[in-house]
Design a protein around this motif. Structure first.
Motif, PDB file in Angstrom:
ATOM      1  N   LEU A 144       0.870  -1.172   0.000  1.00  0.00           N
ATOM      2  CA  LEU A 144       0.000   0.000   0.000  1.00  0.00           C
ATOM      3  C   LEU A 144       0.907   1.223   0.000  1.00  0.00           C
ATOM      4  N   ARG A 145       1.004   1.870  -1.132  1.00  0.00           N
ATOM      5  CA  ARG A 145       1.933   2.994  -1.281  1.00  0.00           C
ATOM      6  C   ARG A 145       1.137   4.296  -1.298  1.00  0.00           C
ATOM      7  N   SER A 146       1.017   4.905  -0.144  1.00  0.00           N
ATOM      8  CA  SER A 146       0.221   6.122  -0.018  1.00  0.00           C
ATOM      9  C   SER A 146       1.024   7.338  -0.464  1.00  0.00           C
ATOM     10  N   PRO A 147       0.399   8.285  -1.158  1.00  0.00           N
ATOM     11  CA  PRO A 147       1.071   9.556  -1.443  1.00  0.00           C
ATOM     12  C   PRO A 147       1.405  10.290  -0.143  1.00  0.00           C
ATOM     13  N   ARG A 148       2.380  11.151  -0.222  1.00  0.00           N
ATOM     14  CA  ARG A 148       2.850  11.844   0.982  1.00  0.00           C
ATOM     15  C   ARG A 148       1.724  12.583   1.696  1.00  0.00           C
ATOM     16  N   HIS A 149       0.892  13.312   0.952  1.00  0.00           N
ATOM     17  CA  HIS A 149      -0.113  14.138   1.626  1.00  0.00           C
ATOM     18  C   HIS A 149      -1.189  13.299   2.311  1.00  0.00           C
ATOM     19  N   TRP A 150      -1.329  12.025   1.935  1.00  0.00           N
ATOM     20  CA  TRP A 150      -2.247  11.148   2.655  1.00  0.00           C
ATOM     21  C   TRP A 150      -1.700  10.786   4.037  1.00  0.00           C
ATOM     22  N   CYS A 151      -0.392  10.867   4.195  1.00  0.00           N
ATOM     23  CA  CYS A 151       0.262  10.430   5.434  1.00  0.00           C
ATOM     24  C   CYS A 151       0.527  11.575   6.405  1.00  0.00           C
ATOM     25  N   GLU A 152       0.405  12.797   5.940  1.00  0.00           N
ATOM     26  CA  GLU A 152       0.860  13.924   6.755  1.00  0.00           C
ATOM     27  C   GLU A 152      -0.029  14.203   7.960  1.00  0.00           C
ATOM     28  N   ASP A 153      -1.252  13.683   7.975  1.00  0.00           N
ATOM     29  CA  ASP A 153      -2.074  13.802   9.178  1.00  0.00           C
ATOM     30  C   ASP A 153      -1.594  12.862  10.285  1.00  0.00           C
ATOM     31  N   ASN A 154      -0.843  11.828   9.900  1.00  0.00           N
ATOM     32  CA  ASN A 154      -0.406  10.821  10.873  1.00  0.00           C
ATOM     33  C   ASN A 154       1.032  11.009  11.345  1.00  0.00           C
ATOM     34  N   TYR A 155       1.818  11.769  10.589  1.00  0.00           N
ATOM     35  CA  TYR A 155       3.241  11.895  10.895  1.00  0.00           C
ATOM     36  C   TYR A 155       3.705  13.338  10.699  1.00  0.00           C
ATOM     37  N   THR A 156       4.808  13.671  11.355  1.00  0.00           N
ATOM     38  CA  THR A 156       5.503  14.935  11.115  1.00  0.00           C
ATOM     39  C   THR A 156       6.657  14.625  10.165  1.00  0.00           C
ATOM     40  N   ILE A 157       6.368  14.631   8.885  1.00  0.00           N
ATOM     41  CA  ILE A 157       7.323  14.152   7.886  1.00  0.00           C
ATOM     42  C   ILE A 157       8.338  15.247   7.564  1.00  0.00           C
ATOM     43  N   THR A 158       9.608  14.931   7.795  1.00  0.00           N
ATOM     44  CA  THR A 158      10.686  15.877   7.505  1.00  0.00           C
ATOM     45  C   THR A 158      11.575  15.403   6.361  1.00  0.00           C
ATOM     46  N   ARG A 159      11.427  14.149   5.980  1.00  0.00           N
ATOM     47  CA  ARG A 159      12.189  13.617   4.841  1.00  0.00           C
ATOM     48  C   ARG A 159      11.328  12.571   4.144  1.00  0.00           C
ATOM     49  N   TRP A 160      11.224  12.684   2.821  1.00  0.00           N
ATOM     50  CA  TRP A 160      10.464  11.716   2.023  1.00  0.00           C
ATOM     51  C   TRP A 160      11.302  11.385   0.796  1.00  0.00           C
ATOM     52  N   THR A 161      11.669  10.126   0.653  1.00  0.00           N
ATOM     53  CA  THR A 161      12.486   9.693  -0.475  1.00  0.00           C
ATOM     54  C   THR A 161      11.689   8.731  -1.342  1.00  0.00           C
ATOM     55  N   THR A 162      11.534   9.073  -2.607  1.00  0.00           N
ATOM     56  CA  THR A 162      10.880   8.184  -3.561  1.00  0.00           C
ATOM     57  C   THR A 162      11.943   7.307  -4.203  1.00  0.00           C
ATOM     58  N   MET A 163      11.867   6.021  -3.937  1.00  0.00           N
ATOM     59  CA  MET A 163      12.900   5.095  -4.377  1.00  0.00           C
ATOM     60  C   MET A 163      12.683   4.641  -5.821  1.00  0.00           C
ATOM     61  N   PRO A 164      13.767   4.336  -6.542  1.00  0.00           N
ATOM     62  CA  PRO A 164      13.640   3.930  -7.940  1.00  0.00           C
ATOM     63  C   PRO A 164      13.202   2.483  -8.129  1.00  0.00           C
ATOM     64  N   ARG A 165      13.388   1.659  -7.124  1.00  0.00           N
ATOM     65  CA  ARG A 165      13.039   0.240  -7.234  1.00  0.00           C
ATOM     66  C   ARG A 165      12.900  -0.327  -5.822  1.00  0.00           C
ATOM     67  N   GLY A 166      12.286  -1.491  -5.744  1.00  0.00           N
ATOM     68  CA  GLY A 166      12.121  -2.139  -4.447  1.00  0.00           C
ATOM     69  C   GLY A 166      10.663  -2.308  -4.092  1.00  0.00           C
TER      70      GLY A 166
END
Length: 224
Positions: free
Chosen positions: A178-200
């Motif tokens: 389940l790969r949520s976009p960043r803004h879907w997660c921002e109500d649950n976390y204080t996000i200071t770093r978000w890295t979009t990975m190329p594979r995995g």
């Protein structure tokens, strides 16, 4: 899950750490999120499976949101049977998992096939020995049943609780369940770093250890 989070904090203190960071994916993400809620001696958290949900009344999703909704729909229709079984009747399943090595192997390896970024074959990203090593951790210890019970005990707590106020780093891998976009997660976390990975995929540390370690190290370097 709440007890596990409290136990980890207690363990770190007893080991002599007054400050530490926590990282997790899958159930580790749930425990790490709870550690972040508890605060305790933890100074920051990092996860490769952040919990997010679509905004209410979402009627015109952008491409990232549409992809997330489609992946959620696929998971609910095709990929979540194991979860329903383990969260409702784990002991029934457990008898088979501790009795048959083939059952234990199939139960685990099917998830490597489904959840790794492997182009249809898990041995494209993990060796056969690595797959067998993972399965043997369950088989030799006879923990197939007890590990399944975590779903029964804690599944409804996955998304329950206050937002995490600690700094949060996220590594977003393209084949996560389940790969949520960043803004879907921002109500649950204080996000200071978000890295979009190329594979995995879901087993990020196992599949792509270098990408994983580099991101975790870079995030926690800010808190040393």
């Amino acid at each position: 899950m709440e007890r596990i989070a409290a136990a980890w904090d207690e363990l770190m203190v007893r080991l002599g750490y007054q400050r530490y960071g926590a990282q997790g994916g899958d159930w580790g993400a749930a425990v790490t999120t709870q550690i972040g809620r508890n605060v305790g001696h933890c100074v920051a958290i990092h996860t490769n499976m952040p919990f997010g949900r679509p905004p209410r009344g979402l009627s015109d999703p952008n491409p990232d949101e549409q992809a997330a909704l489609e992946r959620l729909g696929y998971y609910q229709k095709w990929d979540s049977g194991y979860s329903k079984q383990q969260s409702t009747r784990p002991q029934t399943l457990g008898y088979g998992l501790v009795d048959s090595p083939v059952a234990q192997l199939a139960w685990i390896v099917e998830k490597f096939w489904s959840w790794t970024d492997c182009d249809g074959h898990p041995e494209n990203v993990l060796s056969r020995d690595e797959l067998l090593d993972n399965v043997m951790l369950y088989w030799i210890t006879g923990s197939g049943a007890s590990s399944a019970r975590l779903y029964w005990e804690s599944f409804n707590a996955f998304t329950r609780g206050a937002a995490v106020t600690l700094p949060t780093g996220v590594a977003s891998f393209p084949k996560e369940i389940l790969r949520s976009p960043r803004h879907w997660c921002e109500d649950n976390y204080t996000i200071t770093r978000w890295t979009t990975m190329p594979r995995g995929g879901h087993f990020a540390a196992f599949e792509q250890p270098e990408l994983f370690v580099d991101d975790v190290s870079a995030f926690f370097a800010e808190f040393r």
